[in-house]
Design an enzyme around this catalytic site. Structure first.
Site, PDB file in Angstrom:
ATOM      1  N   HIS A  26      21.090 -51.948 -55.635  1.00  0.00           N
ATOM      2  CA  HIS A  26      20.675 -52.207 -56.951  1.00  0.00           C
ATOM      3  C   HIS A  26      19.234 -51.372 -56.878  1.00  0.00           C
ATOM      4  O   HIS A  26      18.598 -51.023 -55.634  1.00  0.00           O
ATOM      5  CB  HIS A  26      20.299 -53.674 -57.121  1.00  0.00           C
ATOM      6  CG  HIS A  26      21.480 -54.448 -57.192  1.00  0.00           C
ATOM      7  ND1 HIS A  26      21.680 -55.803 -56.717  1.00  0.00           N
ATOM      8  CD2 HIS A  26      22.175 -54.319 -58.113  1.00  0.00           C
ATOM      9  CE1 HIS A  26      22.763 -56.202 -57.045  1.00  0.00           C
ATOM     10  NE2 HIS A  26      23.085 -55.448 -57.736  1.00  0.00           N
ATOM     11  N   CYS A  54      16.803 -61.814 -55.189  1.00  0.00           N
ATOM     12  CA  CYS A  54      18.157 -61.995 -55.499  1.00  0.00           C
ATOM     13  C   CYS A  54      18.603 -63.785 -55.622  1.00  0.00           C
ATOM     14  O   CYS A  54      19.386 -63.862 -56.382  1.00  0.00           O
ATOM     15  CB  CYS A  54      19.410 -61.720 -54.439  1.00  0.00           C
ATOM     16  SG  CYS A  54      19.086 -60.054 -53.809  1.00  0.00           S
TER      17      CYS A  54
HETATM   18  C1  CIR Z   1      26.773 -58.114 -54.145  1.00  0.00           C
HETATM   19  O1  CIR Z   1      27.101 -57.083 -53.454  1.00  0.00           O
HETATM   20  O2  CIR Z   1      26.830 -58.437 -55.211  1.00  0.00           O
HETATM   21  C2  CIR Z   1      26.257 -59.105 -53.346  1.00  0.00           C
HETATM   22  N1  CIR Z   1      26.861 -59.058 -52.073  1.00  0.00           N
HETATM   23  C3  CIR Z   1      24.528 -59.065 -53.162  1.00  0.00           C
HETATM   24  C4  CIR Z   1      23.996 -59.244 -54.455  1.00  0.00           C
HETATM   25  C5  CIR Z   1      22.477 -59.218 -54.304  1.00  0.00           C
HETATM   26  N2  CIR Z   1      21.884 -59.173 -55.485  1.00  0.00           N
HETATM   27  C6  CIR Z   1      20.765 -58.851 -55.603  1.00  0.00           C
HETATM   28  O3  CIR Z   1      20.362 -57.930 -54.967  1.00  0.00           O
HETATM   29  N3  CIR Z   1      20.130 -58.902 -56.742  1.00  0.00           N
END
Ligand code: CIR
Length: 266
Positions: A163, A259
């Site tokens: 991201h 997150c």
């Molecule tokens: C994913 O790949 O969607 C999750 N394992 C990690 C998401 C992390 N979220 C974020 O950076 N906002």
């Protein structure tokens, strides 16, 4: 920015084997430590005076602890996102309930199947949004945010990371903390070119330390990066409290500090 409410979520056991994983660190997750670190995170939010809405974990949604991705909140408005990865799209159902509880106006991106946004791609500066043009968020998603919030939204290319906020976050008013690597430098350049307001950039060499949670005169920073901590200290006012939080375990499934919460001024 000032907030009074956070939306967090419990961690399903299924995250350990079933969480989406881009991160190079394939070492096993220490479950007890992961749960302790997450409890410390939600406790720290509470200690800062926030009301924490804690959604229940859902075993069928391994990544649901990362609430940031399921919605984008701007003042009293919220967009429920149509997340980039199909396995995560149903996370929005519990998020809808939390946002209704918080009393914000809801715009539902899931009604537009071709629009995709993960909240982790959304850097909201207070007056405009920079959104990752990434594996998870696309132009139609950016257009949806612009239409819903009525503020400028600029797409910024994300090459390597998951991201946009895997490499940057807000450190304070008009101040962006960003990784001092190839990706961070090119993002900073694109942000500067697109921005409608002037921003200062604080570069740190630890990528993981570029993701901090800044709110109510407090900054949550990931523990274990003393050099970056020093740079952060030099770039925030004396009145700002730094809180170090361990995030080693969720980091193995690409989770950063931002997150695990959505912050709202309800
Ligand atoms: C994913 O790949 O969607 C999750 N394992 C990690 C998401 C992390 N979220 C974020 O950076 N906002």
């Amino acid at each position: 920015m000032e907030y009074n409410t956070a939306v967090c979520r419990g961690i399903p056991k299924s995250l350990i084997e079933g969480g989406l994983r881009l991160e190079n660190d394939h070492s096993p997750i220490d479950e007890a430590l992961m749960r302790r670190q997450h409890d410390e995170y939600t406790d720290a939010l509470k200690k800062c005076g926030l009301k924490v809405i804690e959604l229940p974990a859902d075993e069928s949604l391994p990544d649901c602890v990362f609430t940031e991705d399921a919605a984008v909140v701007f003042v009293k408005k919220a967009v429920l996102t149509n997340q980039g990865h199909p396995a995560r799209r149903a996370e929005v159902n519990e998020m809808r309930k939390a946002l209704e509880q918080a009393g914000v106006e809801i715009f539902d991106m899931t009604e537009e199947p071709d629009s995709h946004v993960d909240g982790g791609d959304v850097l909201f500066t207070g007056s405009e949004i920079f959104i990752g043009d990434s594996k998870r968020s696309n132009k139609a998603g950016a257009d949806f945010l612009r239409k819903s919030f009525g503020i400028p939204v600029h797409q910024i290319k994300v090459d390597e990371g998951l991201h946009l906020k895997s490499n940057c976050s807000m450190l304070g008013l008009n101040k962006i903390i960003i990784s001092n690597d190839k990706d961070g430098k090119s993002m900073a350049k694109e942000i500067m070119e697109a921005a409608q307001n002037p921003y200062t950039f604080v570069f740190v060499s630890d990528i993981k330390a570029s993701n901090v949670v800044s709110f109510n005169k407090t900054v949550f920073i990931p523990a274990g990066y003393p050099e970056s901590r020093k740079i952060i200290e030099e770039n925030v006012g004396k009145e700002i409290k730094l809180v170090e939080l361990g995030n080693t375990e969720l980091a193995k499934v690409d989770g950063c500090l931002t997150c695990c919460s959505i912050l709202i001024n309800a």
